[in-house]
Design a protein around this motif. Structure first.
Motif, PDB file in Angstrom:
ATOM      1  N   GLU A  40       0.831  -1.218   0.000  1.00 24.23           N
ATOM      2  CA  GLU A  40       0.000   0.000   0.000  1.00 24.23           C
ATOM      3  C   GLU A  40       0.861   1.262   0.000  1.00 24.23           C
ATOM      4  O   GLU A  40       0.590   2.193  -0.762  1.00 24.23           O
ATOM      5  CB  GLU A  40      -0.887   0.045   1.256  1.00 24.23           C
ATOM      6  CG  GLU A  40      -2.231  -0.606   1.096  1.00 24.23           C
ATOM      7  CD  GLU A  40      -3.100  -0.352   2.313  1.00 24.23           C
ATOM      8  OE1 GLU A  40      -4.059   0.431   2.194  1.00 24.23           O
ATOM      9  OE2 GLU A  40      -2.823  -0.945   3.374  1.00 24.23           O
ATOM     10  N   CYS A  41       1.884   1.293   0.854  1.00 28.31           N
ATOM     11  CA  CYS A  41       2.767   2.460   0.929  1.00 28.31           C
ATOM     12  C   CYS A  41       3.479   2.694  -0.401  1.00 28.31           C
ATOM     13  O   CYS A  41       3.605   3.831  -0.853  1.00 28.31           O
ATOM     14  CB  CYS A  41       3.791   2.292   2.047  1.00 28.31           C
ATOM     15  SG  CYS A  41       3.096   2.480   3.699  1.00 28.31           S
ATOM     16  N   GLY A  97       3.828  -7.068  -7.813  1.00 25.67           N
ATOM     17  CA  GLY A  97       3.612  -6.282  -6.602  1.00 25.67           C
ATOM     18  C   GLY A  97       2.532  -5.236  -6.775  1.00 25.67           C
ATOM     19  O   GLY A  97       1.706  -5.011  -5.882  1.00 25.67           O
ATOM     20  N   ARG A  98       2.519  -4.594  -7.946  1.00 23.25           N
ATOM     21  CA  ARG A  98       1.511  -3.554  -8.236  1.00 23.25           C
ATOM     22  C   ARG A  98       0.114  -4.186  -8.304  1.00 23.25           C
ATOM     23  O   ARG A  98      -0.845  -3.637  -7.777  1.00 23.25           O
ATOM     24  CB  ARG A  98       1.873  -2.846  -9.538  1.00 23.25           C
ATOM     25  CG  ARG A  98       1.158  -1.516  -9.725  1.00 23.25           C
ATOM     26  CD  ARG A  98       1.764  -0.689 -10.854  1.00 23.25           C
ATOM     27  NE  ARG A  98       3.044  -0.106 -10.438  1.00 23.25           N
ATOM     28  CZ  ARG A  98       4.240  -0.545 -10.834  1.00 23.25           C
ATOM     29  NH1 ARG A  98       4.352  -1.532 -11.687  1.00 23.25           N
ATOM     30  NH2 ARG A  98       5.342   0.026 -10.392  1.00 23.25           N
ATOM     31  N   MET A  99       0.009  -5.341  -8.942  1.00 21.42           N
ATOM     32  CA  MET A  99      -1.271  -6.049  -9.047  1.00 21.42           C
ATOM     33  C   MET A  99      -1.770  -6.423  -7.638  1.00 21.42           C
ATOM     34  O   MET A  99      -2.941  -6.225  -7.309  1.00 21.42           O
ATOM     35  CB  MET A  99      -1.104  -7.294  -9.906  1.00 21.42           C
ATOM     36  CG  MET A  99      -2.366  -8.119 -10.077  1.00 21.42           C
ATOM     37  SD  MET A  99      -1.996  -9.794 -10.692  1.00 21.42           S
ATOM     38  CE  MET A  99      -1.184 -10.504  -9.270  1.00 21.42           C
ATOM     39  N   LEU A 100      -0.865  -6.953  -6.805  1.00 15.69           N
ATOM     40  CA  LEU A 100      -1.236  -7.306  -5.430  1.00 15.69           C
ATOM     41  C   LEU A 100      -1.592  -6.058  -4.626  1.00 15.69           C
ATOM     42  O   LEU A 100      -2.521  -6.083  -3.823  1.00 15.69           O
ATOM     43  CB  LEU A 100      -0.081  -8.046  -4.743  1.00 15.69           C
ATOM     44  CG  LEU A 100       0.032  -9.526  -5.025  1.00 15.69           C
ATOM     45  CD1 LEU A 100       1.338 -10.066  -4.461  1.00 15.69           C
ATOM     46  CD2 LEU A 100      -1.143 -10.288  -4.429  1.00 15.69           C
ATOM     47  N   GLY A 101      -0.843  -4.981  -4.844  1.00 17.69           N
ATOM     48  CA  GLY A 101      -1.114  -3.721  -4.148  1.00 17.69           C
ATOM     49  C   GLY A 101      -2.527  -3.225  -4.412  1.00 17.69           C
ATOM     50  O   GLY A 101      -3.214  -2.766  -3.493  1.00 17.69           O
ATOM     51  N   LYS A 102      -2.979  -3.337  -5.643  1.00 17.74           N
ATOM     52  CA  LYS A 102      -4.351  -2.928  -5.991  1.00 17.74           C
ATOM     53  C   LYS A 102      -5.367  -3.777  -5.227  1.00 17.74           C
ATOM     54  O   LYS A 102      -6.378  -3.263  -4.737  1.00 17.74           O
ATOM     55  CB  LYS A 102      -4.583  -3.054  -7.499  1.00 17.74           C
ATOM     56  CG  LYS A 102      -3.876  -1.985  -8.305  1.00 17.74           C
ATOM     57  CD  LYS A 102      -4.074  -2.177  -9.800  1.00 17.74           C
ATOM     58  CE  LYS A 102      -3.263  -1.144 -10.567  1.00 17.74           C
ATOM     59  NZ  LYS A 102      -3.207  -1.414 -11.992  1.00 17.74           N
ATOM     60  N   LYS A 103      -5.094  -5.071  -5.121  1.00 20.81           N
ATOM     61  CA  LYS A 103      -6.006  -5.970  -4.390  1.00 20.81           C
ATOM     62  C   LYS A 103      -6.018  -5.650  -2.897  1.00 20.81           C
ATOM     63  O   LYS A 103      -7.069  -5.679  -2.257  1.00 20.81           O
ATOM     64  CB  LYS A 103      -5.620  -7.435  -4.627  1.00 20.81           C
ATOM     65  CG  LYS A 103      -5.881  -7.902  -6.046  1.00 20.81           C
ATOM     66  CD  LYS A 103      -5.454  -9.342  -6.252  1.00 20.81           C
ATOM     67  CE  LYS A 103      -5.734  -9.783  -7.688  1.00 20.81           C
ATOM     68  NZ  LYS A 103      -5.314 -11.161  -7.930  1.00 20.81           N
ATOM     69  N   VAL A 104      -4.842  -5.358  -2.347  1.00 18.56           N
ATOM     70  CA  VAL A 104      -4.731  -5.016  -0.926  1.00 18.56           C
ATOM     71  C   VAL A 104      -5.528  -3.739  -0.630  1.00 18.56           C
ATOM     72  O   VAL A 104      -6.269  -3.672   0.357  1.00 18.56           O
ATOM     73  CB  VAL A 104      -3.243  -4.834  -0.521  1.00 18.56           C
ATOM     74  CG1 VAL A 104      -3.114  -4.162   0.834  1.00 18.56           C
ATOM     75  CG2 VAL A 104      -2.525  -6.177  -0.529  1.00 18.56           C
ATOM     76  N   ILE A 105      -5.383  -2.744  -1.490  1.00 17.21           N
ATOM     77  CA  ILE A 105      -6.120  -1.487  -1.310  1.00 17.21           C
ATOM     78  C   ILE A 105      -7.620  -1.743  -1.370  1.00 17.21           C
ATOM     79  O   ILE A 105      -8.387  -1.254  -0.537  1.00 17.21           O
ATOM     80  CB  ILE A 105      -5.672  -0.431  -2.350  1.00 17.21           C
ATOM     81  CG1 ILE A 105      -4.260   0.053  -2.008  1.00 17.21           C
ATOM     82  CG2 ILE A 105      -6.656   0.734  -2.411  1.00 17.21           C
ATOM     83  CD1 ILE A 105      -3.600   0.882  -3.084  1.00 17.21           C
ATOM     84  N   LYS A 106      -8.062  -2.555  -2.327  1.00 14.47           N
ATOM     85  CA  LYS A 106      -9.487  -2.871  -2.443  1.00 14.47           C
ATOM     86  C   LYS A 106      -9.977  -3.621  -1.201  1.00 14.47           C
ATOM     87  O   LYS A 106     -11.065  -3.331  -0.693  1.00 14.47           O
ATOM     88  CB  LYS A 106      -9.773  -3.681  -3.695  1.00 14.47           C
ATOM     89  CG  LYS A 106     -11.270  -3.994  -3.829  1.00 14.47           C
ATOM     90  CD  LYS A 106     -11.678  -4.487  -5.176  1.00 14.47           C
ATOM     91  CE  LYS A 106     -13.164  -4.683  -5.337  1.00 14.47           C
ATOM     92  NZ  LYS A 106     -13.964  -4.919  -4.137  1.00 14.47           N
ATOM     93  N   ASN A 107      -9.178  -4.564  -0.692  1.00 14.86           N
ATOM     94  CA  ASN A 107      -9.550  -5.279   0.532  1.00 14.86           C
ATOM     95  C   ASN A 107      -9.782  -4.304   1.679  1.00 14.86           C
ATOM     96  O   ASN A 107     -10.771  -4.411   2.405  1.00 14.86           O
ATOM     97  CB  ASN A 107      -8.460  -6.286   0.935  1.00 14.86           C
ATOM     98  CG  ASN A 107      -8.457  -7.530   0.077  1.00 14.86           C
ATOM     99  OD1 ASN A 107      -9.409  -7.809  -0.649  1.00 14.86           O
ATOM    100  ND2 ASN A 107      -7.379  -8.282   0.153  1.00 14.86           N
ATOM    101  N   GLY A 108      -8.868  -3.367   1.851  1.00 16.54           N
ATOM    102  CA  GLY A 108      -8.993  -2.375   2.921  1.00 16.54           C
ATOM    103  C   GLY A 108     -10.230  -1.524   2.753  1.00 16.54           C
ATOM    104  O   GLY A 108     -10.963  -1.256   3.714  1.00 16.54           O
TER     105      GLY A 108
END
Length: 143
Positions: A40-41, A97-108
């Protein structure tokens, strides 16, 4: 006037439940605790040093180092030497990492929206303002 007897305990319980929900969703993405926050950061700003990343993510130095090492092996991030200071390292997202980052942001966002759904827009704004005031007070007070 309402003044909770145990504000710190209420905040701790909220954090515990929020963190548990985040860890559960991020574990489903095969992320270790802390890795989602790093992604996320970096989605906000790439090219940070490990130290800057640790400060922004509120993760101590030894933990950030081990998480970064593991994330590099997993192919989520890459390191480069700083152009101005050859001893310094900058951290960047890979495409994975960018693809996972998008998923992490959506989860939050999904978790936050589920929790905040019963608050009016005005209550949400009030809550945000109150939390900013509390955060500042915790950061600047001597206990």
């Amino acid at each position: 006037d309402f003044m909770p007897d145990n504000l710190h305990f209420m905040l701790m319980k909220c954090f515990h439940h929020s963190n548990k929900a985040i860890v559960k969703k991020n574990t489903a993405l095969s992320l270790l605790p802390g890795q989602g926050k790093i992604l996320e950061c970096l989605m906000e700003e790439e090219g940070l040093s490990p130290k800057e990343l640790g400060v922004r993510c509120v993760i101590d130095k030894s933990t950030i180092t081990s998480l970064i090492n593991k994330m590099e092996k997993q192919g989520f991030i890459k390191r480069t030497n700083d152009k101005t200071d050859k001893r310094a390292i900058n951290i960047w997202l890979t495409d994975t990492g960018r693809m996972l980052g998008k998923k992490v942001i959506k989860n939050g966002q999904d978790i936050d929206n589920a929790v905040l759904k019963n608050l009016s827009p005005e209550q949400r704004k009030d809550l945000e303002n109150i939390l900013k005031i509390l955060e500042y007070a915790y950061e600047t007070n001597e206990y």
